[in-house]
Scaffold this active site. Structure first.
Site, mmCIF file in Angstrom:
data_model
loop_
_atom_site.group_PDB
_atom_site.id
_atom_site.type_symbol
_atom_site.label_atom_id
_atom_site.label_comp_id
_atom_site.label_asym_id
_atom_site.label_seq_id
_atom_site.Cartn_x
_atom_site.Cartn_y
_atom_site.Cartn_z
ATOM 1 C CG HIS A 291 -2.006 -1.022 1.335
ATOM 2 N ND1 HIS A 291 -3.129 -0.456 1.002
ATOM 3 C CD2 HIS A 291 -1.811 -2.220 1.489
ATOM 4 C CE1 HIS A 291 -4.041 -1.512 1.252
ATOM 5 N NE2 HIS A 291 -3.471 -2.495 1.755
ATOM 6 C CG HIS A 334 -2.535 2.010 11.072
ATOM 7 N ND1 HIS A 334 -2.675 3.271 10.668
ATOM 8 C CD2 HIS A 334 -3.773 1.741 11.009
ATOM 9 C CE1 HIS A 334 -3.548 3.966 10.561
ATOM 10 N NE2 HIS A 334 -4.626 3.031 10.566
ATOM 11 C CD GLU A 340 -5.624 6.708 11.585
ATOM 12 O OE1 GLU A 340 -6.911 6.189 11.126
ATOM 13 O OE2 GLU A 340 -4.509 6.527 11.610
ATOM 14 C CG HIS A 364 -9.770 4.164 15.092
ATOM 15 N ND1 HIS A 364 -10.048 4.347 13.672
ATOM 16 C CD2 HIS A 364 -10.458 3.547 15.777
ATOM 17 C CE1 HIS A 364 -11.049 3.443 13.744
ATOM 18 N NE2 HIS A 364 -11.417 2.835 14.817
ATOM 19 C CG HIS A 370 -7.525 2.122 13.906
ATOM 20 N ND1 HIS A 370 -6.323 2.663 14.735
ATOM 21 C CD2 HIS A 370 -7.677 2.459 12.521
ATOM 22 C CE1 HIS A 370 -5.910 3.471 13.795
ATOM 23 N NE2 HIS A 370 -6.538 3.542 12.522
HETATM 24 FE FE FE2 Z 1 -6.137 4.526 10.765
#
Ligand code: FE2
Length: 437
Positions: A291, A334, A340, A364, A370
């Protein structure tokens, strides 16, 4: 409302005259002894006078009356849920998820200012450092009123209902899957039809910028030409009691005046409101393996004074192709030194198809772990990796901040939308580890 007209560009120097008043802009100077049509000249500064030229933002407004013509401000009491008190509830490091926030009851008439609910934030408007996230829940238009934010910029993300926005600079219509930015100090009113809901990212430090593109090159992500700024429009309207509302140091105030605040006939400058259609985002991602970090989806960023670190990024997860080879394709698990906050405008979010719903939210926080739920992990770990469309018909977004945000009492308790069972979505993730096959 009708006749929305726009100019395109970002960080552009625009000039605009209402078509009923040709040549309303003074020629070759900002503040002549007498302005055309006997208008008043007024400068609106969005940066320090002395800010470097590439950052300097200001607009000259040519208006029927100066905006100073109003009675004194008094406290505005018709909102109980706007907050800048980050200590009103104990800190909570848990993963948080909210079910869709309720619209006002159909028997109440609530406009967007009355319907602002602060859910989380950090920092202090007085020292011009920090941010706040608000949920707006309304069902009525602002009548004979204008609002401006003294504390920072608003990035508005409609989720349900179209916002017909009148600004000092002209009119904008902003629908779900579009966003708009109303910079600090710019007066605006919002007209709505029916239940209306959305999210607001407020930043105190700085204005929103397009992210640098680095090796991506000159094109990609949100392209400057797709940002639209309204064309000048005014009304010359006497009103018995026109309310000018402001959020000043986190608190709402109102002042009365006897004319519409939307009396700017012409303007020129680079400090302007604007809108953007999220469907125009040019999505860039890995075409080999693994990613890119989600920063690759940044639409706008409000930089901090720390190089490469944002007070807040506005990030989207649009429909796109997923083609990575031998890769776990959903978002990775992560922990992050950032906060976030996510919302969902349309459809279902790919990493959790259940529970995170349009009009709801997740948070988060700093270093709170999460990632995908069990169902998503299991499916993606065993899926045949062919090119596939992902996030079709959806639009999730994230407000990502380098500050550690507190959740308000409304967010923790009063809204009654916090999902106490959110943590359960990870509990079925079992040990798959084997030392030998
Ligand atoms: Fe995240």
């Amino acid at each position: 409302m009708s006749d929305y007209k726009y100019m395109s560009g970002f960080d552009s120097h625009f000039s605009s005259e209402d078509e009923r008043c040709p040549n309303a802009l003074p020629e070759a100077q900002n503040s002549p002894q007498k302005c055309p049509y006997d208008l008043y000249a007024e400068q609106l500064s969005g940066t320090a006078f002395t800010a470097p030229r590439k950052e300097n933002a200001r607009t000259w407004l040519y208006r029927i009356r100066p905006s100073a013509v109003h009675e004194p401000f008094v406290p505005f009491k018709n909102n109980k849920f706007l907050s800048h008190n980050w200590d009103e509830h104990e800190p909570n490091p848990n993963q948080m998820r909210w079910k869709p926030f309720d619209f006002p009851s159909s028997t109440a008439r609530v406009n967007i200012v009355e319907g602002l609910h602060t859910i989380c934030g950090a920092g202090d408007a007085r020292s011009r450092h920090g941010l706040a996230v608000h949920i707006y829940l309304c069902n009525a238009s602002m009548e004979n009123a204008a609002f401006y934010n003294s504390d920072g910029d608003f990035l508005i993300v409609p989720q349900e209902g179209i916002l017909d926005i009148v600004t000092e600079f002209g009119k904008m219509s902003v629908a779900p899957n579009e966003i708009c930015v109303i910079p600090q100090g710019i007066r605006f009113a919002v007209n709505v039809v029916g239940p209306t809901r959305g999210y607001i990212l407020e930043v105190y430090d700085n204005h929103f910028h397009l992210p640098d593109l680095g090796p991506i090159g000159a094109n990609g992500l949100a392209n400057p030409r797709d940002f639209l700024t309204p064309v000048a429009w005014f009304e010359d309207r006497e009103v018995k009691n026109f309310q000018v509302l402001t959020k000043y140091q986190g608190v709402l105030f109102s002042a009365s005046q006897k004319h519409s605040a939307f009396d700017v006939v012409a303007w020129h400058g680079n400090y302007v409101p604007y809108k953007y259609d999220l469907a125009k985002f040019n999505v860039i991602n890995s075409v080999s393996y693994d990613h890119c970090d989600p920063s690759i989806f940044t639409v706008l960023t409000c930089p901090s004074s720390r190089y490469g670190t944002a007070i807040a990024d506005f990030v989207i997860f649009p429909p796109r192709w997923s083609v990575q080879e031998h890769t776990f394709r959903p978002p990775y698990y992560h922990r992050n030194c950032m906060s976030e906050f996510m919302g969902l405008i349309l459809g279902k979010y790919e990493a959790k198809e259940e529970g995170f719903m349009a009009g709801g939210a997740t948070l988060h926080s700093m270093m709170t772990p999460h990632g995908p739920d069990y169902k998503c992990f299991d499916g993606a770990s065993n899926a045949k990796l062919v090119p596939e469309r992902v996030a079709e018909g959806t639009q999730a977004f994230m407000f990502e901040s380098s500050l550690s945000m507190a959740v308000t009492k409304w967010g923790q308790e009063t809204c009654q939308k916090l999902d106490a069972k959110y943590y359960e979505c990870w509990q079925a993730l079992k040990k798959n580890f084997k030392i030998s096959n």
